[in-house]
Design an enzyme around this catalytic site. Structure first.
Site: not given
Ligand SMILES: Cc1cc2nc3c(=O)[nH]c(=O)nc-3n(C[C@H](O)[C@H](O)[C@H](O)COP(=O)(O)OP(=O)(O)OC[C@H]3O[C@@H](n4cnc5c(N)ncnc54)[C@H](O)[C@@H]3O)c2cc1C
Length: 313
Positions: A131, A134-135
């Site tokens: 992701c 997200c990261d």
């Protein structure tokens, strides 16, 4: 007794909830651990109609959830651990509760396919990610590898260039599968370097990822790329384990439905990526979610001996 339980909080499940809610079925939607589904992990959705400047995946699914709740959807943050579809009403067990329901809509989507190479599991969450939204932020001025050559891989590689100083895109073939407009953007981006005809053979590291060992599939040569993180987009597997042996699945594990989203069990419908074969996208997920909800309404009406209105809008 529930009228309709919807499993999954991605675009398919949320759209089914909007439609079932407007039909006054007071749907119960069980979110699973990925609120908003895969769509919420998508940095930017550019091809969903109505948003000419694009919209963040998280924002889009939050808006869908608000819309579903406005029409009476009860959103339950829980995960289904067991489903008994051999009896009617169907029995759905989560970690926290057991529900009986007249109809069921399965919108459990897909999960990222793993590479299955040494180091991948070990460094999950410590440099191995699925992701970028997200990261990605953790890779400011760092070097990352993206594995894959489809839309998701290339779009997320472009997104990662906002943070990373360099993004390798490792692809097993010598041309990308992504849409042409996306490919063009990647080719024009100075931070992206394509590594053709190559697969990741091992993820290397100590506490966190320090590199990937790659193998050229044409000549068998191996080499190491120094990277701080690896993002994998090499396909998906359907989330259908709960329904194995109870519903008809195709040879790859996707739920078989007809064009009205009926599964092999009357009263059980499936929508979105978990049953989609042609094009797994937000636009197709919302379409099948809407159909599934209307068919669930019809099923319940017929079950109770009511004539279902033949609606024409
Ligand atoms: C990186 C990436 C980029 C993408 N970019 C785009 C794009 O630009 N445009 C586009 O249209 N599409 C894009 N897609 C595809 C799009 O995200 C999917 O097609 C869409 O999310 C499918 O919706 P869905 O509701 O079927 O499944 P999902 O969104 O995957 O939702 C599945 C839901 O099921 C839940 N669930 C699973 N198992 C259980 C369980 N046991 N109990 C309860 N709940 C459960 C999960 O928690 C989740 O909420 C992208 C996908 C990825 C991965």
């Amino acid at each position: 007794m529930e009228e309709v339980v919807i499993i999954g909080s991605g675009p398919a499940g949320l759209t089914a909830a909007i439609y079932a809610g407007r039909s006054q079925l007071s749907p119960l939607l069980i979110t699973g651990n990925a609120l908003g589904g895969q769509a919420a992990t998508t940095s930017e959705v550019e091809n969903y109609p109505g948003f000419p400047d694009g919209i963040g995946g998280m924002e889009l699914t939050q808006l869908m959830q608000q819309q579903a709740e406005r029409f009476g959807t009860r959103v339950q943050m829980d995960e289904v651990v067991e489903a008994n579809l051999r009896q009617h009403p169907f029995v759905i067990k989560t970690y926290g509760a057991t529900y009986e329901t007249k109809s069921l809509i399965i919108a459990t989507g897909v999960s990222p396919r793993l590479l299955g190479v040494p180091g991948e599991d070990l460094f999950k969450g410590r440099g191995v990610s699925f992701c970028a939204t997200c990261d990605g932020f953790f890779y400011k001025d760092k070097v990352v590898a993206v594995v894959g050559g489809g839309d998701a891989a290339v779009e997320e590689a472009i997104y990662l260039t906002r943070f990373a100083s360099k993004v390798y895109v490792i692809h097993r073939r010598n041309r990308l599968r992504a849409q042409k407009v996306v490919q063009q953007r990647a080719f024009e981006n100075d931070k992206i370097e394509l590594v053709w005809d190559s697969v990741v053979a091992e993820v290397l590291g100590q506490q966190t990822v320090t590199g990937v060992r790659i193998k050229n599939v044409k000549n068998g040569e191996e080499s190491t790329l120094a990277v701080d993180g690896m993002f994998t987009y090499v396909g998906t597997v359907p989330n259908t384990r709960l329904f194995e042996g109870q519903l008809e699945l195709d040879e790859r594990g996707y739920i078989t439905t007809d064009h009205r989203m009926h599964t092999s069990v009357p009263g059980v419908f499936a929508a979105g990526d978990v049953q989609e074969r042609a094009l797994r996208q937000v636009a197709t997920a919302v379409g099948s979610g809407a159909i599934a909800a209307m068919e669930a309404e019809k099923f319940i009406a017929e079950l109770e001996g009511q004539a279902y209105p033949d609606r024409q809008w």
